[in-house]
Design a protein around this motif. Structure first.
Motif, PDB file in Angstrom:
ATOM      1  N   LYS A 313       0.843  -1.202   0.000  1.00 19.08           N
ATOM      2  CA  LYS A 313       0.000   0.000   0.000  1.00 19.08           C
ATOM      3  C   LYS A 313       0.874   1.246   0.000  1.00 19.08           C
ATOM      4  N   SER A 314       1.952   1.231   0.788  1.00 15.41           N
ATOM      5  CA  SER A 314       2.866   2.384   0.836  1.00 15.41           C
ATOM      6  C   SER A 314       3.480   2.638  -0.533  1.00 15.41           C
ATOM      7  N   GLU A 315       3.761   1.570  -1.270  1.00 19.78           N
ATOM      8  CA  GLU A 315       4.347   1.709  -2.607  1.00 19.78           C
ATOM      9  C   GLU A 315       3.343   2.309  -3.583  1.00 19.78           C
ATOM     10  N   LEU A 316       2.059   1.959  -3.429  1.00 13.77           N
ATOM     11  CA  LEU A 316       1.018   2.537  -4.286  1.00 13.77           C
ATOM     12  C   LEU A 316       0.904   4.043  -4.047  1.00 13.77           C
ATOM     13  N   TYR A 317       0.897   4.434  -2.772  1.00 11.72           N
ATOM     14  CA  TYR A 317       0.842   5.862  -2.447  1.00 11.72           C
ATOM     15  C   TYR A 317       2.041   6.590  -3.062  1.00 11.72           C
ATOM     16  N   LEU A 318       3.215   5.994  -2.917  1.00 10.12           N
ATOM     17  CA  LEU A 318       4.432   6.646  -3.397  1.00 10.12           C
ATOM     18  C   LEU A 318       4.462   6.701  -4.927  1.00 10.12           C
ATOM     19  N   SER A 319       3.883   5.704  -5.568  1.00  7.85           N
ATOM     20  CA  SER A 319       3.782   5.719  -7.024  1.00  7.85           C
ATOM     21  C   SER A 319       2.946   6.908  -7.489  1.00  7.85           C
ATOM     22  N   ASP A 320       1.864   7.192  -6.762  1.00  7.09           N
ATOM     23  CA  ASP A 320       1.035   8.358  -7.070  1.00  7.09           C
ATOM     24  C   ASP A 320       1.810   9.653  -6.858  1.00  7.09           C
ATOM     25  N   ALA A 321       2.608   9.694  -5.784  1.00  5.70           N
ATOM     26  CA  ALA A 321       3.417  10.888  -5.513  1.00  5.70           C
ATOM     27  C   ALA A 321       4.399  11.126  -6.654  1.00  5.70           C
TER      28      ALA A 321
END
Length: 371
Positions: A313-321
């Motif tokens: 989930k943290s990687e998904l958020y960071l991908s959006d960033a």
């Protein structure tokens, strides 16, 4: 990198993760991202004591000049929607008198400033303001200080409020924090207002969203086995609103940079939120309530799986960033800084996930799950 826990950014820690190794490599070759990040980190470290003094002195003036602190407490309670974080009228005079001693007040200010959130964001806001100022051609050193100070102070308000609600640290100072809270908010507003009506309006909307996120967070503690994804998304408003709004306001709420900064900072903050939930679970030796690890544990029936999905989930958020970076104007002066920043976020999350694997707390976590 700046952090309350320096073990996270030691050479050994950086060598333990893929993004950490990239950070070391950029440091070795003095990449533009590394040089900018180092410049703003050094500036923040040098300026932090001066900021703490400004914060203390401004707070002291507000406390001393308030002729009706009981009304101030009641107004703040109405605004945040709870009586739990304010003092009873009979308690106010003694606490107010104590905090009118600058040395005592400075101690309390330094305690709440000893926060990862504050230490990690100070250099970021300075960089964002400079980037936006260079893009627009409107540089104002005084406004830069007011906007950065104001948003750091607003972020810092979450520290005493969380400690009062959670009752997990600084127990002997909680009444002092109760008195300080309304003045901290007032001070943040006064400084942010110097950016103009549009900037202040953005802050007020963000502050409302942050309170909603915190309300959902508190509400979920009473029914942790029934957490839904929508509720977790609402809960994470506290990250999106605080960092996203601050990012937008570093561009004086002017698009396109304002919206791009909002997206990048909001998603990066949500990613850090996942890492923070992992870190807190390790330190407390139980799965944080509420949190993505608990949500995914409830669905999968496995604590280990719960944390595996949280790092994803943290990687998904960071991908959006990182997607936000692709929207930046061509020749944007601080793109490499933001790339380095997001690399440091990825390292932070991966470091604590690796520590979790080493700690092998699965059985203890499982035994303490809410039933």
């Amino acid at each position: 990198m700046s952090s309350k826990d320096q073990s996270v950014v030691s050479k050994e820690a950086l060598m333990s993760t893929k993004p950490g190794k990239q950070i070391l490599k950029q440091g070795l070759f003095k990449s533009k991202g590394f040089r900018l990040f180092s410049q703003y980190r050094e500036e923040a470290e040098n300026e932090f004591p001066k900021f703490a003094d400004r914060f203390t002195d401004d707070l002291l003036r507000q406390i001393k000049s308030d002729q009706n602190p009981a009304s101030t407490q009641k107004t703040f309670a109405q605004e945040v929607g709870t009586e739990e974080i304010v003092l009873h009228d009979s308690e106010i005079p003694a606490i107010k008198s104590k905090l009118e001693n600058r040395d005592i007040l400075k101690d309390r200010v330094l305690r709440i400033l000893n926060s990862n959130f504050v230490k990690m964001t100070f250099p970021v806001f300075n960089a964002l303001y400079d980037a936006a100022a260079k893009y627009s051609g409107n540089k104002d050193a005084s406004l830069r200080q007011d906007l950065v100070d104001g948003h750091i102070i607003a972020i810092d308000l979450s520290e005493p409020m969380d400690r009062i609600v959670d009752k997990d640290e600084d127990l002997e100072y909680l009444d002092d924090y109760r008195l300080m809270n309304p003045y901290i908010l007032r001070l943040a507003r006064d400084k942010i207002a110097r950016g103009g009506k549009e900037v202040l309006d953005e802050f007020e909307e963000g502050f409302r969203d942050a309170r909603l996120g915190q309300y959902i967070d508190t509400k979920l503690k009473s029914n942790p086995t029934k957490i839904t994804e929508e509720q977790m998304n609402q809960c994470y408003k506290k990250y999106r609103a605080v960092m996203g709004t601050a990012g937008r306001n570093m561009a004086l709420a002017k698009n396109p940079l304002g919206e791009i900064f909002y997206l990048g900072m909001a998603r990066a903050a949500e990613s850090v939120g996942c890492g923070n939930e992992i870190e807190d679970s390790i330190k407390n030796k139980f799965v944080k309530v509420p949190s993505w690890p608990l949500y995914y544990t409830n669905l999968s029936g496995s604590v280990r799986t719960g944390f595996e999905f949280t790092i994803k989930k943290s990687e998904l958020y960071l991908s959006d960033a990182r997607l936000a970076l692709e929207l930046l104007p061509k020749e944007f002066s601080h793109k490499e800084f933001l790339e380095f920043l997001f690399l440091s976020v990825e390292h932070y999350n991966q470091y604590w996930y690796n520590q979790l694997e080493k700690a092998n707390l699965w059985s203890e976590f499982s035994a303490k799950l809410p039933r």
